[in-house]
Design a protein around this motif. Sequence first.
Motif, PDB file in Angstrom:
ATOM      1  N   ASP A 178      42.634  -2.444 -67.754  1.00  0.00           N
ATOM      2  CA  ASP A 178      43.219  -3.476 -68.629  1.00  0.00           C
ATOM      3  C   ASP A 178      44.670  -3.739 -68.192  1.00  0.00           C
ATOM      4  O   ASP A 178      45.499  -2.830 -68.202  1.00  0.00           O
ATOM      5  N   LEU A 179      44.963  -4.971 -67.821  1.00  0.00           N
ATOM      6  CA  LEU A 179      46.295  -5.326 -67.339  1.00  0.00           C
ATOM      7  C   LEU A 179      47.125  -6.069 -68.382  1.00  0.00           C
ATOM      8  O   LEU A 179      48.198  -6.582 -68.070  1.00  0.00           O
ATOM      9  N   SER A 180      46.640  -6.101 -69.621  1.00  0.00           N
ATOM     10  CA  SER A 180      47.313  -6.912 -70.646  1.00  0.00           C
ATOM     11  C   SER A 180      48.746  -6.447 -70.903  1.00  0.00           C
ATOM     12  O   SER A 180      49.659  -7.263 -71.079  1.00  0.00           O
ATOM     13  N   GLU A 181      48.985  -5.127 -70.898  1.00  0.00           N
ATOM     14  CA  GLU A 181      50.348  -4.617 -71.116  1.00  0.00           C
ATOM     15  C   GLU A 181      51.248  -5.006 -69.953  1.00  0.00           C
ATOM     16  O   GLU A 181      52.414  -5.366 -70.148  1.00  0.00           O
ATOM     17  N   TRP A 182      50.720  -4.906 -68.735  1.00  0.00           N
ATOM     18  CA  TRP A 182      51.484  -5.290 -67.550  1.00  0.00           C
ATOM     19  C   TRP A 182      51.866  -6.766 -67.641  1.00  0.00           C
ATOM     20  O   TRP A 182      52.993  -7.146 -67.323  1.00  0.00           O
ATOM     21  N   GLU A 183      50.909  -7.585 -68.072  1.00  0.00           N
ATOM     22  CA  GLU A 183      51.169  -9.028 -68.162  1.00  0.00           C
ATOM     23  C   GLU A 183      52.212  -9.350 -69.231  1.00  0.00           C
ATOM     24  O   GLU A 183      53.067 -10.219 -69.039  1.00  0.00           O
ATOM     25  N   GLU A 184      52.146  -8.658 -70.342  1.00  0.00           N
ATOM     26  CA  GLU A 184      53.115  -8.886 -71.417  1.00  0.00           C
ATOM     27  C   GLU A 184      54.533  -8.591 -70.916  1.00  0.00           C
ATOM     28  O   GLU A 184      55.466  -9.367 -71.126  1.00  0.00           O
ATOM     29  N   GLU A 185      54.663  -7.455 -70.248  1.00  0.00           N
ATOM     30  CA  GLU A 185      55.954  -7.066 -69.645  1.00  0.00           C
ATOM     31  C   GLU A 185      56.420  -8.112 -68.633  1.00  0.00           C
ATOM     32  O   GLU A 185      57.589  -8.468 -68.565  1.00  0.00           O
ATOM     33  N   PHE A 186      55.480  -8.583 -67.830  1.00  0.00           N
ATOM     34  CA  PHE A 186      55.767  -9.537 -66.761  1.00  0.00           C
ATOM     35  C   PHE A 186      56.340 -10.839 -67.326  1.00  0.00           C
ATOM     36  O   PHE A 186      57.373 -11.332 -66.859  1.00  0.00           O
ATOM     37  N   PHE A 187      55.706 -11.388 -68.348  1.00  0.00           N
ATOM     38  CA  PHE A 187      56.171 -12.667 -68.897  1.00  0.00           C
ATOM     39  C   PHE A 187      57.489 -12.525 -69.660  1.00  0.00           C
ATOM     40  O   PHE A 187      58.316 -13.433 -69.657  1.00  0.00           O
TER      41      PHE A 187
END
Length: 421
Positions: A178-187
Amino acid sequence: MVDVILGLQWGDEGKGKIVDYFAPSYDLIARFQGGPNAGHTLYVKDKKIVLHQIPSGIFHEKTMNLIGNGVVLDPVTLKRECESVAGFGVDYRKNLYISQRAHLILPTHRALDKASEMSKGQEKIGSTLKGIGPAYMDKTGRNGLRVGDLLDKSFTTQYIKLRLKHQKLLDSFNFHEDLSEWEEEFFEALEFMRQFKIVNGEYFINDKISQGKKVLAEGAQGSMLDVDFGTFPFVTSSNTISAGVCTGLGVAPQQIRDVIGVSKAYCTRVGGGPFPTELEDATGEELRKVGNEFGATTGRPRRCGWIDGVALKFACMINGVTKIVMTKADVLDAFSELKICTAYKVNGETTNEIPFQMNRVKIEPQWQSFAGWNTDITAVKKYDKLPEKMREYVQFINKYLGVKIAYISNGPGRDQLIENL
């Protein structure tokens, strides 16, 4: 006028301190390649800080800092790093510029890096799993997103398109984290990045040169990790040598003046790959212990060995090195005997050349031995006050390489740098 500081070994040569030492003499410090896999260690107000993406001149109030187009930039790492820098009372927004042509590292680049490395089994190349390789692959494959794209209203659409392409590759690796946390941080980090001075890096730097400003190009990793001239395939994904300055910043070759090469007084390597002078014995362990040889970025123990003259001479040749800085010379204080590899024996034949594919041949280092100096040199300020045995060691290297060791670092402190001009 552009001077260059770069590593002559497999990275970890102590370039951060050296750039920091020279920085006050320059108007602009520019990173020209690499990504957050580089860790440049500095000591500011006696506190340690490791910079991964911000140029090492950030702590000098009057020095401009440019992240060049040859860098692959992780917004999350940049945000975290800026917050660390701010903790030292530095206004990073004032003097930090980012080239709009620098490519972005996406969360899926990090996932692809991890998936690819896991799939290699015993043939792992020792990736730092920061997404650098996949980001450079997208750059050469003409798919990547760049810093300048942040200013385009179609950025999110472009991001989704590239993410879907990456997801197909991840599916082929059977990678389903699951990459959702990575994406949240990224944006969140992308929003943070919008506050910076995003510039036409090539025009910016050439304008400064035309004004007579002094520029220092800061290299990451080391020459033996260069994608073309390093120990392929155990290399990084960019050109770490002086030629990378031209493509990584947009400056012409004739603008380059001094190429300052940084080398340890011995040799280290992190991760897999050939290392002809590696010491897998008590001496190697002692080098690691005394030199505190653990990665600034990864914490991984570094492989240690005696200095490799063949590789060092090769690095001086391809970079056009004009002067050398020898770091961590004080680590050798503890040893009664030192060695330098002056040639390789490959398949029974002696050679002074780097083999095409080092990991496919058996290399036997040919050694020259030296008596150690067994003296604490950390308080020495002048070259002629160094132990005679140490000066013999340095003079031999000077003659062997045909390039002078102009500075010797004898400790981590800013003031622990001996001139030998």
